[in-house]
Design an enzyme around this catalytic site. Structure first.
Site, mmCIF file in Angstrom:
data_model
loop_
_atom_site.group_PDB
_atom_site.id
_atom_site.type_symbol
_atom_site.label_atom_id
_atom_site.label_comp_id
_atom_site.label_asym_id
_atom_site.label_seq_id
_atom_site.Cartn_x
_atom_site.Cartn_y
_atom_site.Cartn_z
ATOM 1 N N GLY A 1 -7.200 3.544 7.429
ATOM 2 C CA GLY A 1 -6.973 2.100 7.455
ATOM 3 C C GLY A 1 -8.060 1.312 6.736
ATOM 4 O O GLY A 1 -7.965 0.090 6.621
ATOM 5 N N GLU B 1 0.839 -1.203 0.000
ATOM 6 C CA GLU B 1 0.000 0.000 0.000
ATOM 7 C C GLU B 1 0.872 1.252 0.000
ATOM 8 O O GLU B 1 1.958 1.265 0.579
ATOM 9 C CB GLU B 1 -0.894 0.011 1.251
ATOM 10 C CG GLU B 1 -2.358 -0.251 0.968
ATOM 11 C CD GLU B 1 -3.086 0.902 0.289
ATOM 12 O OE1 GLU B 1 -2.557 1.481 -0.683
ATOM 13 O OE2 GLU B 1 -4.202 1.213 0.721
ATOM 14 N N ASP C 1 -4.202 5.939 6.065
ATOM 15 C CA ASP C 1 -4.834 7.049 6.779
ATOM 16 C C ASP C 1 -5.837 6.462 7.772
ATOM 17 O O ASP C 1 -5.482 6.132 8.889
ATOM 18 C CB ASP C 1 -5.476 8.006 5.773
ATOM 19 C CG ASP C 1 -5.995 9.278 6.437
ATOM 20 O OD1 ASP C 1 -5.878 9.391 7.672
ATOM 21 O OD2 ASP C 1 -6.522 10.156 5.744
ATOM 22 N N LYS D 1 0.179 7.731 8.224
ATOM 23 C CA LYS D 1 -0.140 9.028 8.830
ATOM 24 C C LYS D 1 -0.267 8.877 10.339
ATOM 25 O O LYS D 1 -0.993 8.007 10.823
ATOM 26 C CB LYS D 1 -1.433 9.589 8.253
ATOM 27 C CG LYS D 1 -1.285 10.073 6.836
ATOM 28 C CD LYS D 1 -2.493 10.864 6.404
ATOM 29 C CE LYS D 1 -2.443 11.124 4.908
ATOM 30 N NZ LYS D 1 -3.635 11.835 4.435
HETATM 31 P P1 IMP Z 1 -7.422 4.974 4.154
HETATM 32 O O1 IMP Z 1 -8.356 3.929 3.587
HETATM 33 O O2 IMP Z 1 -8.149 6.106 4.819
HETATM 34 O O3 IMP Z 1 -6.318 4.416 5.033
HETATM 35 O O4 IMP Z 1 -6.729 5.670 2.954
HETATM 36 C C1 IMP Z 1 -6.079 4.933 2.074
HETATM 37 C C2 IMP Z 1 -6.218 5.419 0.652
HETATM 38 O O5 IMP Z 1 -6.723 6.765 0.548
HETATM 39 C C3 IMP Z 1 -4.834 5.438 0.120
HETATM 40 O O6 IMP Z 1 -4.535 4.200 -0.467
HETATM 41 C C4 IMP Z 1 -4.878 6.562 -0.856
HETATM 42 O O7 IMP Z 1 -5.360 6.087 -2.087
HETATM 43 C C5 IMP Z 1 -5.877 7.525 -0.274
HETATM 44 N N1 IMP Z 1 -5.201 8.567 0.556
HETATM 45 C C6 IMP Z 1 -5.158 8.655 1.901
HETATM 46 N N2 IMP Z 1 -4.456 9.727 2.290
HETATM 47 C C7 IMP Z 1 -4.042 10.325 1.159
HETATM 48 C C8 IMP Z 1 -3.238 11.508 0.902
HETATM 49 O O8 IMP Z 1 -2.762 12.219 1.794
HETATM 50 N N3 IMP Z 1 -3.034 11.792 -0.410
HETATM 51 C C9 IMP Z 1 -3.521 11.056 -1.434
HETATM 52 N N4 IMP Z 1 -4.249 9.952 -1.240
HETATM 53 C C10 IMP Z 1 -4.507 9.593 0.051
HETATM 54 MG MG MG Z 2 -3.662 3.215 -1.855
#
Ligand code: IMP
Ligand code: MG
Length: 178
Positions: free
Chosen positions: A104, A98, A102, A130
């Protein structure tokens, strides 16, 4: 970098060094084994390509195309899964690759999707985590690159409305909201 909305956070050289270190740890963990790398599209593809070339292991690659977004009325993160052909992973060692962690939600979705297919082992590798995000919750990050503040970043595969993925570094984007 001549875009005033970008502030450098992780340089291309730092990324190169970290990818080599991660590859070394992965190589040691799977020495002599066959490994399936599962990359979460689209953001992780740049990381996958750099990482796999440093691995020197017998590998196969597979892709999951996920996109996550915040529900309009609730803060719950939903994950959308676009179906692609997927390697047979039953009984095999699998490592999910991955780009960034963020909330998760994406990693959890990918982990559950792979776990259902009964791999021999299932681990995760995340380049950027993050701070204050999903750190410490399931599934854990087995191979972790950088920890950054909870800001919006672009570059090295990460986008804002499909822009900036090609940048060789990771930068903070000042105004991600529309
Ligand atoms: P999560 O599911 O919230 O952990 O976020 C994961 C997905 O959201 C990542 O694989 C990215 O595709 C997108 N993402 C999360 N944070 C960022 C960021 O700061 N910039 C760009 N894409 C992000
Ligand atoms: Mg991603």
């Amino acid at each position: 970098m001549n875009d005033p909305s970008l502030t450098l956070l992780i340089s291309a050289e730092e990324i190169r060094k970290k990818v080599r270190e991660l590859a070394q740890s992965i190589r040691n963990a799977y020495r002599g084994e066959e490994l399936v790398l599962v990359s979460v599209l689209k953001g992780s593809v740049v990381f996958l390509v750099d990482l796999m070339r440093e691995l020197d292991l017998d590998i196969e690659i597979g892709f999951l195309y996920l996109s996550s977004y915040l529900g309009e009325t609730t803060p719950q993160t939903r994950v959308q899964h676009y179906i692609l052909p997927f390697p047979k992973i039953e009984g095999r060692h699998v490592l999910i690759v991955e780009d960034i962690l963020d909330t998760g939600a994406s990693l959890l979705y990918a982990w559950q999707h792979c776990a259902e297919m009964k791999p021999q082992s299932l681990k995760t590798c995340v380049l950027v985590v993050k701070e204050g995000g999903a750190v410490g919750i399931f599934p854990r990050v087995d191979f972790q690159g950088f920890v950054i503040p909870r800001v919006f970043v672009v570059g090295y595969g990460l986008d804002f409305h499909e822009k900036y993925r090609h940048l060789p570094y990771v930068a903070r984007l000042e105004t991600p909201s529309e």
